[in-house]
Design an enzyme around this catalytic site. Structure first.
Site, PDB file in Angstrom:
ATOM      1  N   ASP A  13       0.070 -11.117  -4.933  1.00 57.91           N
ATOM      2  CA  ASP A  13      -1.147 -11.438  -5.694  1.00 57.91           C
ATOM      3  C   ASP A  13      -1.509 -12.915  -5.626  1.00 57.91           C
ATOM      4  OD1 ASP A  13      -1.151  -8.747  -6.570  1.00 57.91           O
ATOM      5  OD2 ASP A  13       0.285  -9.283  -8.145  1.00 57.91           O
ATOM      6  N   GLU A  14      -1.193 -13.559  -4.517  1.00 61.50           N
ATOM      7  CA  GLU A  14      -1.467 -15.002  -4.394  1.00 61.50           C
ATOM      8  C   GLU A  14      -2.922 -15.286  -4.034  1.00 61.50           C
ATOM      9  OE1 GLU A  14       0.847 -13.470  -2.542  1.00 61.50           O
ATOM     10  OE2 GLU A  14       2.815 -14.325  -2.988  1.00 61.50           O
ATOM     11  N   GLY A  15      -3.626 -14.255  -3.579  1.00 62.51           N
ATOM     12  CA  GLY A  15      -5.000 -14.477  -3.112  1.00 62.51           C
ATOM     13  C   GLY A  15      -5.079 -14.425  -1.589  1.00 62.51           C
ATOM     14  N   LYS A  16      -4.179 -13.637  -0.992  1.00 58.95           N
ATOM     15  CA  LYS A  16      -4.149 -13.538   0.476  1.00 58.95           C
ATOM     16  C   LYS A  16      -5.437 -12.931   1.019  1.00 58.95           C
ATOM     17  CE  LYS A  16      -0.372 -11.142   0.198  1.00 58.95           C
ATOM     18  NZ  LYS A  16      -0.028 -11.359  -1.205  1.00 58.95           N
ATOM     19  N   ASN A  38       0.405  -0.126  -1.877  1.00 59.47           N
ATOM     20  CA  ASN A  38       0.892  -0.880  -3.043  1.00 59.47           C
ATOM     21  C   ASN A  38       0.149  -2.210  -3.146  1.00 59.47           C
ATOM     22  OD1 ASN A  38       2.167  -1.655  -0.650  1.00 59.47           O
ATOM     23  ND2 ASN A  38       4.151  -2.040  -1.576  1.00 59.47           N
ATOM     24  N   GLY A  40      -3.102  -4.827  -3.004  1.00 63.62           N
ATOM     25  CA  GLY A  40      -4.509  -4.792  -3.403  1.00 63.62           C
ATOM     26  C   GLY A  40      -5.091  -6.151  -3.073  1.00 63.62           C
ATOM     27  N   HIS A  41      -5.951  -6.202  -2.076  1.00 63.34           N
ATOM     28  CA  HIS A  41      -6.539  -7.474  -1.674  1.00 63.34           C
ATOM     29  C   HIS A  41      -8.009  -7.473  -2.061  1.00 63.34           C
ATOM     30  CE1 HIS A  41      -3.237  -8.107   1.589  1.00 63.34           C
ATOM     31  NE2 HIS A  41      -2.804  -8.252   0.365  1.00 63.34           N
ATOM     32  N   THR A 130       4.736   0.375  -7.889  1.00 62.96           N
ATOM     33  CA  THR A 130       3.323   0.746  -8.006  1.00 62.96           C
ATOM     34  C   THR A 130       3.143   2.268  -7.989  1.00 62.96           C
ATOM     35  OG1 THR A 130       3.099   0.598  -5.616  1.00 62.96           O
ATOM     36  CG2 THR A 130       2.545  -1.377  -6.870  1.00 62.96           C
ATOM     37  N   GLN A 226       2.092  -8.240  -0.275  1.00 59.90           N
ATOM     38  CA  GLN A 226       3.136  -8.646  -1.239  1.00 59.90           C
ATOM     39  C   GLN A 226       3.508 -10.121  -1.003  1.00 59.90           C
ATOM     40  OE1 GLN A 226       3.861  -5.380   0.511  1.00 59.90           O
ATOM     41  NE2 GLN A 226       2.492  -4.615  -1.034  1.00 59.90           N
ATOM     42  N   LYS A 337      -6.775 -20.465  -6.769  1.00 57.72           N
ATOM     43  CA  LYS A 337      -7.001 -20.401  -8.220  1.00 57.72           C
ATOM     44  C   LYS A 337      -6.708 -21.722  -8.946  1.00 57.72           C
ATOM     45  CE  LYS A 337      -6.962 -16.149 -10.027  1.00 57.72           C
ATOM     46  NZ  LYS A 337      -6.530 -14.848 -10.543  1.00 57.72           N
TER      47      LYS A 337
HETATM   48  P1  IMP Z   1       6.630  -0.937  -4.701  1.00 56.30           P
HETATM   49  O1  IMP Z   1       6.245  -1.800  -3.550  1.00 56.30           O
HETATM   50  O2  IMP Z   1       5.522  -0.058  -5.192  1.00 56.30           O
HETATM   51  O3  IMP Z   1       7.885  -0.154  -4.416  1.00 56.30           O
HETATM   52  O4  IMP Z   1       6.996  -1.888  -5.942  1.00 56.30           O
HETATM   53  C1  IMP Z   1       8.142  -2.733  -5.946  1.00 56.30           C
HETATM   54  C2  IMP Z   1       7.863  -4.048  -6.663  1.00 56.30           C
HETATM   55  O5  IMP Z   1       6.931  -4.803  -5.903  1.00 56.30           O
HETATM   56  C3  IMP Z   1       7.225  -3.886  -8.050  1.00 56.30           C
HETATM   57  O6  IMP Z   1       7.671  -4.949  -8.875  1.00 56.30           O
HETATM   58  C4  IMP Z   1       5.754  -4.046  -7.783  1.00 56.30           C
HETATM   59  O7  IMP Z   1       5.045  -4.501  -8.903  1.00 56.30           O
HETATM   60  C5  IMP Z   1       5.792  -5.118  -6.695  1.00 56.30           C
HETATM   61  N1  IMP Z   1       4.614  -5.066  -5.819  1.00 56.30           N
HETATM   62  C6  IMP Z   1       4.378  -4.197  -4.814  1.00 56.30           C
HETATM   63  N2  IMP Z   1       3.222  -4.475  -4.212  1.00 56.30           N
HETATM   64  C7  IMP Z   1       2.725  -5.558  -4.824  1.00 56.30           C
HETATM   65  C8  IMP Z   1       1.545  -6.351  -4.608  1.00 56.30           C
HETATM   66  O8  IMP Z   1       0.735  -6.114  -3.724  1.00 56.30           O
HETATM   67  N3  IMP Z   1       1.382  -7.393  -5.465  1.00 56.30           N
HETATM   68  C9  IMP Z   1       2.284  -7.710  -6.436  1.00 56.30           C
HETATM   69  N4  IMP Z   1       3.394  -7.006  -6.651  1.00 56.30           N
HETATM   70  C10 IMP Z   1       3.609  -5.940  -5.852  1.00 56.30           C
END
Ligand code: IMP
Length: 430
Positions: A13-16, A38, A40-41, A130, A226, A337
């Site tokens: 969630d850094e703003g990629k 998982n 979200g951009h 997620t 991520q 940000k």
């Molecule tokens: P998973 O990738 O759904 O298995 O989640 C594993 C961990 O990574 C959890 O703490 C999620 O909140 C975190 N996570 C997965 N994808 C993202 C992302 O795109 N942004 C921030 N955290 C993420």
């Protein structure tokens, strides 16, 4: 050498999405290398906002080709939904512009079911995933029982048999271990075959796409999802995702050798956030956290793009950022940000940890130890004015410039982008 890599230097969630969108303006091919939906951009273009989960943000530039890399895990139904949403908004998502590497593994309904029940079974020790089936899909990949996108090119009785075998194996777990109803293999196969028909034209050899682009001297942007601290090998295990968001994941996820990499841009939010469980030494509480998070009324407030969960918020953690610089070989930073910090008179930056009376400059590998680390802050002055309209670095208030240059100093890496708002134009670049 024409590959620029964009990756997250924190917990995601850094703003990629925004930085990829900016750099994609000069790219020919944008390739995502890992993770799945998982991620979200968010990209804001004028008054339009696009929330992308799998498709690289480069898709918003008509001449850019986008590749979903072999290191990804793809939920076929959700990918088709994302394509349809873009098509509804007149974005060309034809197979001329969008490619899916046949090596990518598929997320099927049993992965999602298992993600949910295993998280519930963990109780208080849940990771806070997620719930998109990411971990179970990568588990099958490593166990060598996964189903890859290329199998959709020639759906056969063998594919049907393999899916049925997988459903039978997962049903044993669902029913006997977790007390859940079984899934219906026939339905899963039928839906998959329908998806296969639509996805087949998109499936290609991703490494060949990259190699061809390199031979043709095209400019390639590799987009991470991520962040470094969520890396399965290098992150705060077990509170991590199941892939490698770091530079190594880029090389295996796309099939690219290190000599082709020209720039590695680490995207760093000007403060720290985390979704899900796990240690976060600089987590803030009270009013500071609320100000950083926002109320959720604005799309850029700190609520997950994928899950809507409020993000944990705190101050910039230079100890973990030094680690990100080291393990990824960052050549530059994109600081996002910065405008959010305009609301503070004083801004703490964590320059070291304190553990049992000792000063620690490096990131502990053990989360139990990281959990006990306390931040050592250096307090930097705030600037107290709105900077969302600034477009040139020298026009920033001195304290805002000071904040950026102090981060550069502490990390030994220059910043080449500073983002002061969600819009494409709200970016300072030099
Ligand atoms: P998973 O990738 O759904 O298995 O989640 C594993 C961990 O990574 C959890 O703490 C999620 O909140 C975190 N996570 C997965 N994808 C993202 C992302 O795109 N942004 C921030 N955290 C993420």
């Amino acid at each position: 050498m024409s590959i620029t890599v964009i990756l997250g230097a924190q917990w995601g969630d850094e703003g990629k999405g925004k930085i990829t969108d900016l750099l994609a303006a000069d790219a020919d091919l944008v390739a995502r290398y890992g993770g799945g939906d998982n991620a979200g951009h968010t990209v804001t273009v004028g008054t339009e906002r696009f929330a992308l989960h799998m498709i690289p943000s480069g898709i918003l530039y008509p001449r850019v080709t986008c590749l979903l890399g072999g290191g990804m895990v793809i939920n076929p139904g959700r990918l088709l939904e994302e394509m349809d949403l873009l098509a509804d908004r007149s974005v060309d998502v034809s197979s001329k512009r969008l490619k899916l590497d046949g090596r990518a593994h598929l997320i099927l309904p049993y992965h999602i079911a298992l993600d949910g029940v295993s998280e519930r079974a963990r109780g208080g020790a849940a990771i806070g995933t997620t719930l998109r089936g990411i971990g179970p899909a990568y588990t099958d990949k490593v166990a060598r029982t996964g189903i890859r996108a290329q199998e959709l090119l020639h759906p056969s009785t063998d594919l049907e048999r393999r899916v049925c075998d997988q459903v039978a194996a997962k049903n044993l777990l669902l029913e006997r271990v977790y007390g859940q109803p079984p899934l219906d293999a026939g339905t899963i196969v039928q839906v998959l075959l329908t998806h296969a028909q639509r996805l087949a034209p998109y499936i290609s050899d991703g490494t060949e796409e990259i190699s061809h682009a390199l031979r043709s001297r095209k400019r390639i942007l590799a987009e991470g999802a991520q962040g470094t601290l969520l890396d399965i090998d290098l992150g705060s295990y077990p509170f991590v995702t199941s892939s490698n968001p770091t530079i190594g994941g880029m090389m295996t996820g796309l099939g690219i050798g290190p000599h082709n990499i020209e720039r590695v841009v680490g995207v760093v939010k000007a403060y720290q956030t985390r979704v899900g469980a796990g240690p976060m030494p600089t987590e803030a509480g009270g009013e500071a956290a609320e100000v950083l998070r926002g109320t959720g009324a604005q799309p850029w407030d700190e609520f997950g793009t994928t899950t809507g969960r409020p993000r944990r918020c705190g101050w910039l953690d230079v100890v973990s950022l030094r680690f990100a610089v080291q393990v990824n070989g960052l050549t530059e930073l994109a600081i996002t940000k910065l405008d959010i910090l305009s609301r503070f008179d004083e801004i703490p930056v964590c320059v070291a940890y304190q553990l049992d009376g000792q000063r620690l400059e490096t990131l502990p590998t053990d989360v139990a130890i990281l959990e006990r680390c306390r931040p050592v802050y250096e307090n930097l002055p705030g600037w107290g004015t709105d900077i969302t309209g600034v477009r040139v670095f020298s026009d920033l208030p001195p304290a805002a410039r000071g904040y950026v240059t102090r981060i550069e100093e502490l990390l030994g890496v220059r910043a080449s982008y500073v983002s002061v708002g969600p819009g494409r134009e709200q970016t300072i670049h030099w």
